[in-house]
Each structure stands twice: as structure tokens, then as C-alpha cells.
Design an enzyme around this catalytic site. Structure first.
Site, PDB file in Angstrom:
ATOM      1  N   ASP A  13       2.466   2.038  -3.139  1.00 15.85           N
ATOM      2  CA  ASP A  13       1.445   0.991  -3.209  1.00 15.85           C
ATOM      3  C   ASP A  13       0.789   0.881  -4.584  1.00 15.85           C
ATOM      4  OD1 ASP A  13       1.962   0.606  -0.514  1.00 15.85           O
ATOM      5  OD2 ASP A  13       0.371   1.984   0.099  1.00 15.85           O
ATOM      6  N   LYS A  16       4.050  -2.342  -7.175  1.00 15.80           N
ATOM      7  CA  LYS A  16       5.439  -2.584  -7.591  1.00 15.80           C
ATOM      8  C   LYS A  16       5.842  -4.033  -7.334  1.00 15.80           C
ATOM      9  CE  LYS A  16       6.685   0.732  -4.788  1.00 15.80           C
ATOM     10  NZ  LYS A  16       5.374   1.279  -4.427  1.00 15.80           N
ATOM     11  N   ALA A  39       8.237   0.028   3.412  1.00 18.25           N
ATOM     12  CA  ALA A  39       7.660  -0.573   2.202  1.00 18.25           C
ATOM     13  C   ALA A  39       6.899  -1.854   2.551  1.00 18.25           C
ATOM     14  CB  ALA A  39       8.784  -0.896   1.223  1.00 18.25           C
ATOM     15  N   GLY A  40       5.865  -2.121   1.790  1.00 22.12           N
ATOM     16  CA  GLY A  40       5.154  -3.398   1.877  1.00 22.12           C
ATOM     17  C   GLY A  40       4.811  -3.787   0.452  1.00 22.12           C
ATOM     18  N   THR A 129       5.157   5.494   8.962  1.00 19.41           N
ATOM     19  CA  THR A 129       4.889   4.090   9.256  1.00 19.41           C
ATOM     20  C   THR A 129       5.429   3.720  10.653  1.00 19.41           C
ATOM     21  OG1 THR A 129       6.955   3.442   8.218  1.00 19.41           O
ATOM     22  CG2 THR A 129       4.991   3.442   6.816  1.00 19.41           C
ATOM     23  N   GLN A 224       8.244   2.960  -2.147  1.00 25.57           N
ATOM     24  CA  GLN A 224       7.463   4.198  -2.045  1.00 25.57           C
ATOM     25  C   GLN A 224       7.088   4.671  -3.469  1.00 25.57           C
ATOM     26  OE1 GLN A 224      10.539   4.113   0.260  1.00 25.57           O
ATOM     27  NE2 GLN A 224       9.003   2.945   1.345  1.00 25.57           N
ATOM     28  N   ALA A 299      -0.163  -2.310   3.210  1.00 25.67           N
ATOM     29  CA  ALA A 299       0.458  -3.629   3.377  1.00 25.67           C
ATOM     30  C   ALA A 299       1.441  -3.650   4.556  1.00 25.67           C
ATOM     31  CB  ALA A 299       1.172  -4.038   2.093  1.00 25.67           C
ATOM     32  N   THR A 301       1.139  -1.124   7.456  1.00 27.31           N
ATOM     33  CA  THR A 301       0.506  -0.687   8.710  1.00 27.31           C
ATOM     34  C   THR A 301      -0.965  -1.071   8.801  1.00 27.31           C
ATOM     35  OG1 THR A 301       0.008   1.425   7.665  1.00 27.31           O
ATOM     36  CG2 THR A 301       2.051   1.313   8.945  1.00 27.31           C
ATOM     37  N   ARG A 304      -6.223   2.273   6.334  1.00 24.90           N
ATOM     38  CA  ARG A 304      -7.088   2.435   5.178  1.00 24.90           C
ATOM     39  C   ARG A 304      -6.434   3.436   4.226  1.00 24.90           C
ATOM     40  NH1 ARG A 304     -11.765   5.177   3.719  1.00 24.90           N
ATOM     41  NH2 ARG A 304     -13.554   3.817   3.275  1.00 24.90           N
ATOM     42  N   LYS A 331      -4.256  -2.730 -11.384  1.00 19.23           N
ATOM     43  CA  LYS A 331      -5.578  -2.664 -10.750  1.00 19.23           C
ATOM     44  C   LYS A 331      -6.658  -2.113 -11.680  1.00 19.23           C
ATOM     45  CE  LYS A 331      -5.430  -2.883  -6.165  1.00 19.23           C
ATOM     46  NZ  LYS A 331      -5.182  -2.711  -4.712  1.00 19.23           N
ATOM     47  N   GLY A 415      -5.314  -8.166 -11.950  1.00 18.04           N
ATOM     48  CA  GLY A 415      -5.563  -8.908 -10.712  1.00 18.04           C
ATOM     49  C   GLY A 415      -4.265  -9.028  -9.950  1.00 18.04           C
TER      50      GLY A 415
HETATM   51  P1  GDP Z   1       3.522  -1.947  -3.735  1.00 16.22           P
HETATM   52  O1  GDP Z   1       3.898  -1.359  -2.426  1.00 16.22           O
HETATM   53  O2  GDP Z   1       3.661  -0.980  -4.857  1.00 16.22           O
HETATM   54  O3  GDP Z   1       4.225  -3.245  -4.023  1.00 16.22           O
HETATM   55  O4  GDP Z   1       1.965  -2.273  -3.647  1.00 16.22           O
HETATM   56  P2  GDP Z   1       1.228  -2.999  -2.411  1.00 16.22           P
HETATM   57  O5  GDP Z   1       1.568  -4.423  -2.409  1.00 16.22           O
HETATM   58  O6  GDP Z   1       1.422  -2.223  -1.164  1.00 16.22           O
HETATM   59  O7  GDP Z   1      -0.287  -2.748  -2.809  1.00 16.22           O
HETATM   60  C1  GDP Z   1      -0.822  -3.205  -4.017  1.00 16.22           C
HETATM   61  C2  GDP Z   1      -2.006  -4.115  -3.692  1.00 16.22           C
HETATM   62  O8  GDP Z   1      -2.747  -4.340  -4.876  1.00 16.22           O
HETATM   63  C3  GDP Z   1      -1.584  -5.497  -3.210  1.00 16.22           C
HETATM   64  O9  GDP Z   1      -2.565  -5.985  -2.329  1.00 16.22           O
HETATM   65  C4  GDP Z   1      -1.564  -6.332  -4.489  1.00 16.22           C
HETATM   66  O10 GDP Z   1      -1.771  -7.711  -4.272  1.00 16.22           O
HETATM   67  C5  GDP Z   1      -2.727  -5.730  -5.230  1.00 16.22           C
HETATM   68  N1  GDP Z   1      -2.634  -5.748  -6.695  1.00 16.22           N
HETATM   69  C6  GDP Z   1      -1.548  -5.553  -7.486  1.00 16.22           C
HETATM   70  N2  GDP Z   1      -1.910  -5.519  -8.793  1.00 16.22           N
HETATM   71  C7  GDP Z   1      -3.247  -5.702  -8.811  1.00 16.22           C
HETATM   72  C8  GDP Z   1      -4.220  -5.735  -9.858  1.00 16.22           C
HETATM   73  O11 GDP Z   1      -3.920  -5.565 -11.022  1.00 16.22           O
HETATM   74  N3  GDP Z   1      -5.522  -5.910  -9.480  1.00 16.22           N
HETATM   75  C9  GDP Z   1      -5.902  -6.063  -8.185  1.00 16.22           C
HETATM   76  N4  GDP Z   1      -7.197  -6.239  -7.934  1.00 16.22           N
HETATM   77  N5  GDP Z   1      -5.017  -6.044  -7.185  1.00 16.22           N
HETATM   78  C10 GDP Z   1      -3.707  -5.839  -7.491  1.00 16.22           C
HETATM   79  P1  IMO Z   2       5.600   1.005  -0.710  1.00 16.00           P
HETATM   80  O1  IMO Z   2       7.011   0.668  -1.106  1.00 16.00           O
HETATM   81  C1  IMO Z   2       2.777   4.006   0.751  1.00 16.00           C
HETATM   82  C2  IMO Z   2       4.333   6.981   3.555  1.00 16.00           C
HETATM   83  C3  IMO Z   2       3.796   6.925   4.971  1.00 16.00           C
HETATM   84  C4  IMO Z   2       3.854   8.398   5.328  1.00 16.00           C
HETATM   85  C5  IMO Z   2       5.150   8.860   4.644  1.00 16.00           C
HETATM   86  C6  IMO Z   2       6.363   8.893   5.557  1.00 16.00           C
HETATM   87  O2  IMO Z   2       4.861  -0.136  -0.134  1.00 16.00           O
HETATM   88  O3  IMO Z   2       4.886   1.688  -1.831  1.00 16.00           O
HETATM   89  P2  IMO Z   2       7.924   6.977   6.592  1.00 16.00           P
HETATM   90  O4  IMO Z   2       7.596   5.858   7.522  1.00 16.00           O
HETATM   91  O5  IMO Z   2       8.508   6.555   5.307  1.00 16.00           O
HETATM   92  O6  IMO Z   2       8.718   8.058   7.254  1.00 16.00           O
HETATM   93  O7  IMO Z   2       6.485   7.656   6.268  1.00 16.00           O
HETATM   94  O8  IMO Z   2       5.377   7.936   3.593  1.00 16.00           O
HETATM   95  N1  IMO Z   2       4.916   5.699   3.056  1.00 16.00           N
HETATM   96  C7  IMO Z   2       4.311   4.912   2.184  1.00 16.00           C
HETATM   97  N2  IMO Z   2       3.082   4.979   1.627  1.00 16.00           N
HETATM   98  N3  IMO Z   2       3.617   3.003   0.402  1.00 16.00           N
HETATM   99  C8  IMO Z   2       4.860   2.936   0.928  1.00 16.00           C
HETATM  100  O9  IMO Z   2       5.777   2.037   0.513  1.00 16.00           O
HETATM  101  C9  IMO Z   2       5.240   3.888   1.892  1.00 16.00           C
HETATM  102  N4  IMO Z   2       6.364   4.094   2.620  1.00 16.00           N
HETATM  103  C10 IMO Z   2       6.157   5.220   3.312  1.00 16.00           C
HETATM  104  O10 IMO Z   2       2.494   6.429   5.014  1.00 16.00           O
HETATM  105  O11 IMO Z   2       2.789   9.081   4.711  1.00 16.00           O
HETATM  106 MG    MG Z   3       3.103  -1.124  -0.515  1.00 13.64          MG
END
Ligand code: GDP
Ligand code: IMO
Ligand code: MG
Length: 429
Positions: A13, A16, A39-40, A129, A224, A299, A301, A304, A331, A415
Site C-alpha cells: 500500500d 504502487k 492486492a488493491g 485478506t 504487496q 483498498a 479489505t 484500518r 503521500k 496527492g
Molecule cells: P498500492 O497498493 O501500493 O497501490 O497502494 P493503495 O492504493 O493500496 O494505497 C495507497 C493510497 O494512497 C490510495 O488510496 C491512493 O489513492 C493514495 N495515494 C497515493 N499517492 C498519494 C499521495 O501522494 N498523497 C495522498 N494523499 N494519497 C496518495
Molecule cells: P498491495 O499490492 C498490504 C497482507 C495481509 C496480511 C498478509 C498475508 O495492495 O500493496 P494474504 O492474503 O496475502 O495471505 O495476507 O499480507 N497483504 C497486504 N497488505 N497491501 C497488500 O497488497 C497486501 N496483500 C497482502 O494484510 O497481513
Molecule cells: Mg494496496
């Protein structure tokens, strides 16, 4: 020509999805090489948010997207994602999406085992997840997994389901005290999926080789993060795939020679969702403030996310494990308005300094972060697009990260939107 790998450096998270979407403008092909719909990846374009779980984050830029052999794919989730994107007017036809015949298929019993096991573990759960990722990779390693190649052949598929379920049903019923699964229902359900997915199947290694030979540029999208990696992460609180850059090769079917750069995505602070060690975790108002301002909810599940200071021990670990050639700091805007910021520069364990991430969870549990305090900035930096326009204290924070990581910062994200970015050195140009 450049072929770039993007990986998360922390516990996932990191942002990416945003950076892949941004850089996909310069790529022709975007490949996911590991993980599944655990992944989300979030992209925000023209004020609209998209979250992708399986389809690579290059799809909004109209690029050819590839699901590599290293992934585990839930076909139902994939079809839902394809339908969702197509309803938004995005082309996700077989010309735009290729699925490796060698990718493994997540079966209903994988999800069921994942959830039932976590329930049985109680307090000791990993906090997965619940998408069946671990059980699916287990079957792959045990050489009883079902790949798209088997799924497309009705006879092979039926035999594989029946044979797998003999073992799974015993385990579900007698160890997990859960319901058993009927082979007929699974077979009927999956035959429907494969009918729709057949046109997408390809030998993706051959496809990528041809793309590279035609001077097209490839972006490899990690999921991840380095510290969720099965070998290098906080085992057993990890995912079940290899998340480091080396696996871009194995999980897509290319050799290391084709990779020209490796960009590590670094959130300006640290977050973690699920259980497991987190040395710089904050349990106070500051942690709460970061969680709220950063909207740190998973993103996939909706859980928090735990929040803490930037940890250079893990970032340096990620630099080494991935051979990072550049960093994207995301961020940074979230840290605005804090009087002071802390960076963890090492750990103290039993009175001694530790600079490398320990393998033992017991040692890790006893590690206290050594924090360096630096001044924060008050300004809202989200409208800024040039490095020179950043407040001096924000520049100081970035400079300190760069110096401690010994790796250049190529992108600063201020952002969630594609345009809320300061591009310092585009890895594709
Ligand atoms: P990923 O799994 O690595 O693609 O990251 P996620 O999408 O799960 O979580 C990143 C969160 O931060 C998402 O809600 C994005 O929209 C948000 N985000 C990404 N870059 C920025 C940033 O530079 N600033 C802010 N405020 N939010 C960001
Ligand atoms: P993205 O690509 C954050 C975490 C889960 C748990 C552990 C094992 O969005 O960054 P799993 O379901 O893979 O067996 O869970 O890994 N986890 C992540 N945490 N971002 C992810 O993907 C994750 N994918 C798995 O929360 O702790
Ligand atoms: Mg994510």
C-alpha cells in the site's frame, strides 16, 4: 529502450498503483508478476478513483496488460474486474489483456481454507485478506495446483478437481470443522468462467519477448511489498509470494538482462495492515492523525491500517534486496502540518545498535527504533509540481531519506491523482 520494475519497499500500500498508472504513459506493456487479488492498487484520474486487484494498473492508460505466470488468479474476481472496467468505457478485450496459461487458478476451497484457518488460529492469526492466496500458492508448490492450462481442458480440469477435493474435503471436515465442497458445483461454475477467459490466454513469456524485440517498453508492476515477501519479510506474517524485484523475471518469464531500472515505492511514513511486527508503529495521537489524514484504510479489505514513522532500516533492506535504482516517495502531503517529524535510522536491541533487519521475530519484538527528529512544514504541498517550490523543511526531509537510502529520489507524489506529482527523473526517459 527501458524496462522498469516497480516494487513496494515497506508492507504494501505504498502507492504502487498511482505510480504505475503515471509511468504507464511511457510503457507499452504492463505486467503483474506475483500475488493475486490480495492486492488493491488505487488510481485516481480526472477525479475518479479506480481500484484494481488483478488487472495491471496500466489499463487506464490504454496499455496492453499482462497477468504473469507468477500470479494466482480468482477467475470470478477477474471477470468482475473486466466487466467493471468495460462498463466505464475502458477497453479490456483480449488485445489489451493477456493471461498466462501458466498462472495458477484460485479455487473456492482455497478461499474457504484461508478463512477457516484464520478463524481457527484466533489471536495468532496472520490477518490475511481471506482471498485464498496462501492455500493457492501452497498447492502450486505441492505440485497439485490447477493452472489456466489445465482449466481450459475440461477432462484435465475435472480430474484435477475431483482428486484435489478428496484431500481438501478431508482437511476441511476433520481439521477445520468446516463444510465440504462438491466437485460438481465447482466444475460447473469454473467451466463458465473459462469459456469467457479462453480468448485472453497466452504464452506471456513469448509475448513479452516479442514486445521487447519490437523495441516496446515494459513496466513490471509488483504487488504487496518487500517486507511481506515470503523469504525476506517478517515471516510468518507475510504473504505467500516473492514480492522483491528478482521475481519480476521468474513471474513474467524473462531473464534479468532485460531489466533496466528498479523503482522502489516508499510511503513518506510507514503503514501495515494485518498482524505482525512493526517497530516504528505509533499508538498515540500522531499515529491517529496520520491514519486520518492519509485515509489509511485497506483498498482490498477496508481494514484500518496501522501507522508509524518512516523506517530507514527497512528501506535500506529494500534497497539491497531489490537493487533499487531509484525511489518514488508518496503521500508526502500527508505529513504537512506537523511540528516535527521522526525518521527511524536504526534499532536498539539490548543496549546495542542494529542496522540490518533481523530475521528473528523475537529480536524484532525487542527492537526499539532510534529516532532522528527533524522540523516539519506547515504548508499544504499538494498543489506543488516543482521540487524548487517545496518548503525547505520538506526538501530537507527528502534529502535526508535520499542520503540514508543512498538511492536517488526520482518521483515525489503529493496527492492521489495522476497529476499530483513532482517528476524529478523519469525512469523511462
Ligand atoms: P498500492 O497498493 O501500493 O497501490 O497502494 P493503495 O492504493 O493500496 O494505497 C495507497 C493510497 O494512497 C490510495 O488510496 C491512493 O489513492 C493514495 N495515494 C497515493 N499517492 C498519494 C499521495 O501522494 N498523497 C495522498 N494523499 N494519497 C496518495
Ligand atoms: P498491495 O499490492 C498490504 C497482507 C495481509 C496480511 C498478509 C498475508 O495492495 O500493496 P494474504 O492474503 O496475502 O495471505 O495476507 O499480507 N497483504 C497486504 N497488505 N497491501 C497488500 O497488497 C497486501 N496483500 C497482502 O494484510 O497481513
Ligand atoms: Mg494496496
Amino acid at each position: 529502450m527501458s524496462n522498469i520494475v516497480i516494487v513496494g519497499t515497506q508492507w504494501g500500500d505504498e502507492g504502487k498503483g498511482k505510480i504505475v498508472d503515471l509511468l504507464a504513459e511511457y510503457a507499452d506493456v504492463v505486467v503483474r508478476f506475483q500475488g493475486g487479488n490480495n492486492a488493491g492498487h488505487t488510481m485516481v484520474v480526472n477525479g475518479e478513483q479506480f481500484i484494481s486487484h488483478l488487472v495491471p494498473s496500466g489499463i487506464l492508460q490504454g496499455k496492453t496488460c499482462v497477468i504473469g505466470n507468477g500470479m494466482v488468479v480468482d477467475p470470478n474476481v477477474l471477470l468482475e474486474e473486466i466487466d467493471y472496467l468495460q462498463a466505464k468505457g475502458i477497453d479490456v478485450g483480449p488485445d489489451k489483456l493477456k493471461i498466462s496459461e501458466r498462472a495458477h487458478v484460485i479455487m473456492p476451497y482455497h478461499k474457504q481454507i484461508d478463512l477457516a484457518r484464520e478463524k481457527k488460529k484466533g489471536d495468532k492469526k496472520i490477518g490475511t485478506t481471506g482471498r485464498g492466496i496462501g492455500p493457492s500458492y501452497e498447492d502450486k508448490a505441492a505440485r497439485r495446483g490447477i493452472r489456466f492450462s489445465e482449466l481450459r481442458d475440461a477432462q484435465d480440469f475435472q480430474e484435477a478437481v475431483v482428486s484435489n477435493l478428496i484431500e481438501k474435503n478431508f482437511y476441511l471436515e476433520h481439521f477445520l470443522s468446516d463444510e465440504t465442497v462438491s466437485p460438481d458445483a465447482v466444475i460447473a461454475e469454473y467451466m463458465k468462467y473459462i469459456e469467457r477467459l479462453k480468448p485472453y490466454l497466452a504464452d506471456v513469456s513469448v509475448f513479452i519477448e516479442q514486445a521487447i524485440k519490437s523495441n516496446l517498453q515494459v513496466l513490471f508492476e509488483g504487488a504487496q511489498g518487500t517486507h511481506l515477501d515470503i523469504d525476506h519479510g517478517t515471516y510468518p506474517f507475510v504473504t505467500s509470494s516473492t514480492c522483491v524485484s528478482g521475481n519480476a523475471c521468474s513471474g513474467a518469464g524473462v531473464g534479468p538482462k532485460v531489466i533496466s531500472g528498479i523503482l522502489g515505492i516508499v510511503k513518506a511514513y510507514t503503514t501495515r495492515v494485518g498482524a505482525g511486527p512493526f517497530p516504528t508503529e505509533l499508538f498515540d495521537d500522531v499515529g491517529e492523525k496520520i491514519q486520518k489524514k492519509g485515509a489509511e484504510f485497506g483498498a482490498t479489505t477496508g481494514r484500518r491500517r496501522r501507522c508509524g514513522w518512516l523506517d530507514m532500516v527497512i528501506l535500506r533492506n529494500a534497497v539491497r534486496l531489490n537493487s533499487l535504482t531509484g525511489l518514488a516517495i508518496t503521500k508526502l502531503d500527508v505529513l504537512g502540518g506537523m511540528e516535527t517529524l521522526n525518521i527511524c535510522i536504526g534499532y536498539e536491541y539490548k543496549g546495542k545498535r542494529i542496522d540490518n533487519f533481523p530475521a528473528s521475530l523475537n529480536v524484532l519484538a525487542g527492537c526499539k527504533p532510534i529516532l532522528e527528529t527533524i522540523p516539519g512544514w506547515v504548508e499544504d504541498i499538494s498543489p506543488i509540481r516543482k521540487y524548487d517550490d517545496l518548503p525547505q523543511f520538506a526538501k530537507d526531509y527528502l534529502n535526508r531519506i535520499e542520503a540514508l537510502a543512498e538511492t536517488p529520489i526520482q518521483i515525489v507524489s503529493v496527492g492521489p491523482s495522476r497529476d499530483e506529482t513532482i517528476m524529478l527523473d523519469n525512469p523511462f526517459l
